[in-house]
Design a protein around this motif. Structure first.
Motif, mmCIF file in Angstrom:
data_model
loop_
_atom_site.group_PDB
_atom_site.id
_atom_site.type_symbol
_atom_site.label_atom_id
_atom_site.label_comp_id
_atom_site.label_asym_id
_atom_site.label_seq_id
_atom_site.Cartn_x
_atom_site.Cartn_y
_atom_site.Cartn_z
ATOM 1 N N ILE A 97 0.825 -1.214 0.000
ATOM 2 C CA ILE A 97 0.000 0.000 0.000
ATOM 3 C C ILE A 97 0.854 1.257 0.000
ATOM 4 O O ILE A 97 0.567 2.216 -0.728
ATOM 5 C CB ILE A 97 -0.957 -0.006 1.217
ATOM 6 N N ALA A 98 1.906 1.290 0.803
ATOM 7 C CA ALA A 98 2.701 2.520 0.934
ATOM 8 C C ALA A 98 3.276 2.994 -0.401
ATOM 9 O O ALA A 98 3.074 4.151 -0.784
ATOM 10 C CB ALA A 98 3.801 2.315 1.973
ATOM 11 N N PRO A 99 4.000 2.162 -1.157
ATOM 12 C CA PRO A 99 4.543 2.664 -2.435
ATOM 13 C C PRO A 99 3.473 2.984 -3.467
ATOM 14 O O PRO A 99 3.622 3.938 -4.236
ATOM 15 C CB PRO A 99 5.449 1.520 -2.910
ATOM 16 N N LEU A 100 2.376 2.209 -3.487
ATOM 17 C CA LEU A 100 1.319 2.487 -4.452
ATOM 18 C C LEU A 100 0.674 3.848 -4.190
ATOM 19 O O LEU A 100 0.441 4.637 -5.117
ATOM 20 C CB LEU A 100 0.259 1.379 -4.415
ATOM 21 N N LEU A 101 0.380 4.131 -2.926
ATOM 22 C CA LEU A 101 -0.229 5.418 -2.581
ATOM 23 C C LEU A 101 0.734 6.567 -2.828
ATOM 24 O O LEU A 101 0.337 7.649 -3.283
ATOM 25 C CB LEU A 101 -0.679 5.412 -1.116
ATOM 26 N N TYR A 102 1.995 6.363 -2.523
ATOM 27 C CA TYR A 102 2.980 7.430 -2.729
ATOM 28 C C TYR A 102 3.101 7.777 -4.216
ATOM 29 O O TYR A 102 3.154 8.957 -4.584
ATOM 30 C CB TYR A 102 4.334 6.984 -2.172
ATOM 31 N N ASP A 103 3.114 6.765 -5.053
ATOM 32 C CA ASP A 103 3.206 7.010 -6.491
ATOM 33 C C ASP A 103 1.955 7.710 -7.006
ATOM 34 O O ASP A 103 2.031 8.631 -7.833
ATOM 35 C CB ASP A 103 3.415 5.687 -7.224
ATOM 36 N N GLU A 104 0.774 7.296 -6.537
ATOM 37 C CA GLU A 104 -0.463 7.974 -6.922
ATOM 38 C C GLU A 104 -0.434 9.441 -6.511
ATOM 39 O O GLU A 104 -0.837 10.323 -7.279
ATOM 40 C CB GLU A 104 -1.668 7.282 -6.285
ATOM 41 N N ALA A 105 0.011 9.709 -5.286
ATOM 42 C CA ALA A 105 0.035 11.085 -4.788
ATOM 43 C C ALA A 105 1.030 11.935 -5.568
ATOM 44 O O ALA A 105 0.778 13.110 -5.839
ATOM 45 C CB ALA A 105 0.391 11.087 -3.299
ATOM 46 N N LEU B 217 12.791 4.488 -1.682
ATOM 47 C CA LEU B 217 12.729 4.146 -0.258
ATOM 48 C C LEU B 217 11.900 5.134 0.557
ATOM 49 O O LEU B 217 11.534 4.840 1.699
ATOM 50 C CB LEU B 217 14.147 4.086 0.321
ATOM 51 N N THR B 218 11.587 6.300 -0.008
ATOM 52 C CA THR B 218 10.885 7.350 0.745
ATOM 53 C C THR B 218 9.562 6.887 1.342
ATOM 54 O O THR B 218 9.313 7.107 2.535
ATOM 55 C CB THR B 218 10.676 8.586 -0.151
ATOM 56 N N PRO B 219 8.648 6.257 0.576
ATOM 57 C CA PRO B 219 7.373 5.863 1.189
ATOM 58 C C PRO B 219 7.535 4.878 2.339
ATOM 59 O O PRO B 219 6.790 4.948 3.330
ATOM 60 C CB PRO B 219 6.591 5.242 0.022
ATOM 61 N N PHE B 220 8.505 3.976 2.260
ATOM 62 C CA PHE B 220 8.714 3.019 3.346
ATOM 63 C C PHE B 220 9.237 3.731 4.601
ATOM 64 O O PHE B 220 8.783 3.446 5.715
ATOM 65 C CB PHE B 220 9.695 1.929 2.896
ATOM 66 N N LEU B 221 10.162 4.655 4.409
ATOM 67 C CA LEU B 221 10.696 5.400 5.552
ATOM 68 C C LEU B 221 9.616 6.249 6.208
ATOM 69 O O LEU B 221 9.502 6.296 7.443
ATOM 70 C CB LEU B 221 11.864 6.286 5.091
ATOM 71 N N VAL B 222 8.813 6.920 5.388
ATOM 72 C CA VAL B 222 7.749 7.775 5.930
ATOM 73 C C VAL B 222 6.722 6.932 6.668
ATOM 74 O O VAL B 222 6.276 7.286 7.779
ATOM 75 C CB VAL B 222 7.099 8.585 4.792
ATOM 76 N N PHE B 223 6.322 5.813 6.079
ATOM 77 C CA PHE B 223 5.317 4.953 6.712
ATOM 78 C C PHE B 223 5.807 4.433 8.064
ATOM 79 O O PHE B 223 5.084 4.492 9.070
ATOM 80 C CB PHE B 223 4.983 3.793 5.780
ATOM 81 N N LEU B 224 7.021 3.920 8.113
ATOM 82 C CA LEU B 224 7.547 3.363 9.357
ATOM 83 C C LEU B 224 7.735 4.436 10.424
ATOM 84 O O LEU B 224 7.471 4.203 11.606
ATOM 85 C CB LEU B 224 8.871 2.651 9.078
ATOM 86 N N ALA B 225 8.167 5.636 10.006
ATOM 87 C CA ALA B 225 8.320 6.728 10.969
ATOM 88 C C ALA B 225 6.978 7.119 11.568
ATOM 89 O O ALA B 225 6.858 7.354 12.785
ATOM 90 C CB ALA B 225 8.975 7.932 10.289
ATOM 91 N N ALA B 226 5.934 7.190 10.738
ATOM 92 C CA ALA B 226 4.613 7.553 11.243
ATOM 93 C C ALA B 226 4.063 6.484 12.182
ATOM 94 O O ALA B 226 3.463 6.802 13.221
ATOM 95 C CB ALA B 226 3.660 7.781 10.068
ATOM 96 N N GLU B 227 4.251 5.216 11.833
ATOM 97 C CA GLU B 227 3.760 4.144 12.697
ATOM 98 C C GLU B 227 4.486 4.138 14.040
ATOM 99 O O GLU B 227 3.896 3.823 15.080
ATOM 100 C CB GLU B 227 3.933 2.795 11.988
#
Length: 691
Positions: free
Chosen positions: A62-70, A226-236
């Motif tokens: 979900i994280a990379p798919l949403l990041y690319d859409e955004a 790697l940005t969406p994975f880093l952002v997702f993990l930081a938020a969680e």
């Protein structure tokens, strides 16, 4: 089967789907991938021995798919329709959660209400990839596409947040509306804030690395991936919504990354290709998994004597009907509100009294034939897909007790069935409700296809113009106009843009007359402008006599004399231009700006040739620069050329995208597309050699 072997099978299935998609017309890519997945399951390869940590599945897909859409979203269009999009992305998701949850709990009391609401939350998001693949066969206007894409972007986050709350209530057995509201607000706004902060920090880190001299394209593209994975993990880790953080980071990425230069342009070209492959692979894997899951879930429920298969299919059909029905009613309400608002504005603008406005408002009906068709079409245009299945795979295997969560496979099957049914309806029923106004044109010659692609690139470049890159964009637009002219000359194609030039002079003349009528300009300056415009009109028409030649020579001589006079005045520190000349100069600039605004509107008008409008725009903008006397130094020329190289890279990528779109739509043959791509690749190689 080992995890590695299963991953290889999934990758091979996605690869096969790409080939089959080129040979099978009329069927969307997600349906092909689901069919391939079902075939894999029937061959004995299932997910029974393949388990993935739910949190890992969420961040991995979900994280990379949403990041690319955004990243790719049209920010201006999203902001212009923010109210409607938010109502779809939040209000409609909540309505879907409640309706699906309570309907399932009524017809199947064995399912806990929290689990039923979790299914409703998973069915709230729509699949953007499925929508885009279906839109080639249906006639969606620009606003409908913006609403659907904006909804699919934001409702993913709201659906995931609602799902997480439902699962929390399911596992703990307790639910507090006040606590849930506070937690939702903290998770919602905290996720947005975290995404913005992370995007700013990562952009700052990337800029500092680039400033240190590391311009390696591989490093920066990998950093972006790697940005969406880093952002997702930081938020969680902070306890806020990782999904919303990823969406916020993707939407704001273009605001924090404003660097320009050849290396940036090269990185963007590579990044676009990498994200395109990643998006296709990730979506493909999820849809293949959906196909693999369907037979497995069907066999489990087949052995379950508590519920018959006929009843199971009935539940799937009912839930799909509820989901689509809620969407249709929501779109019908939005259509009704929009029609009432337009009627009120039209009545007020026409001078209607308050009583007349009320009568008009009461005359607007909730249901009309066109409104029903549009609402039904938009309801079907939001099929469920990768996000829904990814969310459902995060269902817990147990609720804290030693026994497994017995309803997990049942709920996943219901979600899979609704996904499949909505995809089938969207693929075969949506084109009936919104048929293409015209069948796609199959080009008789490769020349017509090349001209169409070049015109589309010019339109895209004109839309991407900013104050900083305007001159560089004009340089590249002129080069594309020259390519169009060379193609026409080589084929003996005659083209005349005199009608557009005459219309531009008429716009300028109308502007001068209005200014004189409103006393915005002195009569002397106004009549001088009108005389000059009249002379240019006569020159354009030629009047079919020899006198126009003398008029042309006189006007050119007058222009040279005025230029010499202006140059002498600028060198003389004592002499200053007269007030009349200054007013003439300033008013001429305003007139040119008025003509430019008219030309920009005509750029997307199919009644005008793109190359004609863009060529005239470049000429008018060049005249404006000459009047303002800016950007004549060698340093400015070097900066413009540097930016022009970046714009050329962007133009090449746009050209490749349009070639692919035309090929997928069946407008050009495969051999034609291959030759056109090779020509663009040669230009890209030439750009690399220059750098």
């Amino acid at each position: 089967m080992s995890t590695f072997g299963f991953i290889l099978i999934l990758a091979a299935a996605v690869l096969v789907s790409a080939v089959v998609n080129q040979m099978v017309r009329g069927v969307s890519t997600p349906l092909i991938q689901i069919a391939i997945g079902a075939g894999i399951a029937l061959c004995g390869f299932t997910t029974a021995n393949f388990t993935v940590d739910p949190e890992l599945f969420l961040v991995l897909f979900i994280a990379p798919l949403l990041y690319d859409e955004a990243r790719q979203a049209d920010k201006v269009s999203l902001w212009s329709n923010r109210t409607v999009i938010l109502s779809l992305a939040v209000g409609l998701v909540v309505a879907t959660v409640l309706c699906v949850g309570f309907v399932l709990q009524v017809i199947e009391p064995s399912v806990p209400l929290a689990a039923a609401l979790a299914l409703g939350a998973a069915l709230g998001p729509t699949d953007a990839v499925a929508v885009s693949s279906l839109s080639q066969r249906a006639s969606l206007d620009k606003r409908q596409e913006v609403l659907l894409s904006g909804e699919s972007l934001i409702n993913d986050a709201s659906g995931v947040v609602s799902f997480q709350f439902a699962i929390a209530a399911l596992t703990t057995g307790a639910f507090s509306l006040m606590d849930a509201t506070v937690s939702f607000l903290v998770s919602f706004f905290g996720g947005i804030a975290t995404g913005l902060v992370c995007a700013a920090l990562l952009a700052f880190a990337s800029a500092r690395v680039r400033d240190s001299g590391l311009e390696d394209t591989t490093f920066h593209v990998l950093f972006e991936v790697l940005t969406p994975f880093l952002v997702f993990l930081a938020a969680e880790e902070l306890g806020v919504s990782g999904i919303l953080a990823v969406v916020a980071a993707g939407l704001s990425s273009s605001f924090f990354n404003k660097s320009i230069g050849p290396s940036i342009a090269r990185m963007k070209i590579v990044s676009t290709s990498v994200w395109k492959v990643m998006g296709f692979v990730l979506n493909g894997v999820v849809f293949v998994l959906l196909g693999v899951q369907l037979p497995h879930a069907m066999m489990d429920t087949w052995e379950d004597r508590a519920i018959s298969n006929l009843e199971l299919i009935g539940i799937v059909v009912l839930l799909a009907a509820v989901t689509i029905g809620v969407r249709a009613l929501w779109f019908a309400a939005l259509n009704y509100i929009g029609r009432k608002r337009r009627a009120r504005l039209e009545q007020r603008n026409s001078g209607g009294t308050p009583d007349q406005v009320k009568d008009v408002m009461r005359s607007v009906r909730f249901f009309t034939k066109d409104a029903l068709v549009e609402s039904a079409a938009l309801a079907l245009a939001g099929p469920k897909g990768a996000i829904t299945l990814s969310i459902m795979f995060t269902l817990p295997y147990s609720l804290g007790a030693p026994d497994a969560f017995s309803q997990r496979d049942f709920l996943i099957f219901l979600a899979s069935g609704v996904i499949l049914l909505t995809l089938l309806l969207a693929n075969f029923v949506l084109p009936v409700l919104l048929p293409k106004k015209q069948d796609a044109q199959v080009y008789e010659t490769d020349i017509q296809a090349s001209l169409e692609v070049l015109r589309l690139v010019i339109e895209d470049l004109a839309a991407r113009q900013t104050r900083e890159n305007r001159r560089a964009t004009q340089v590249v637009m002129k080069q594309y106009n020259d390519r169009i002219d060379r193609i026409k000359q080589g084929t003996g194609y005659e083209d005349d843009d005199s009608s557009l030039r005459m219309q531009a002079l008429e716009w300028e003349q109308e502007y001068v007359l209005c200014a004189m009528e409103d006393e915005d300009v002195s009569p002397v300056v106004g009549y001088r402008m009108l005389r000059r415009i009249r002379q240019e009109m006569d020159l354009l028409c030629h009047e079919h006599n020899v006198w126009w030649l003398f008029v042309l020579m006189r006007s050119r001589l007058s222009l040279v004399l005025r230029s010499l006079k202006r140059a002498l005045q600028e060198k003389n520190p004592v002499g200053n231009p007269s007030e009349e000349e200054a007013e003439m100069h300033e008013f001429q600039e305003r007139a040119f700006e008025h003509v430019l605004s008219k030309l920009r509107v005509r750029l997307d008008d199919p009644a005008y040739r793109t190359e004609h409008v863009s060529a005239l725009m470049v000429e008018v903008q060049r005249d404006l620069r000459r009047m303002r006397r800016t950007g004549r130094g060698l340093a400015t020329v070097a900066r413009v050329e540097d930016k022009a190289t970046e714009v050329r890279r962007t133009a090449c990528q746009l050209e490749l995208d349009h070639i692919q779109d035309m090929y997928e739509a069946g407008r050009i043959r495969r051999a034609t597309a291959k030759v056109m791509r090779e020509n663009v690749h040669l230009m890209q190689l030439d750009l690399e050699d220059r750098v």
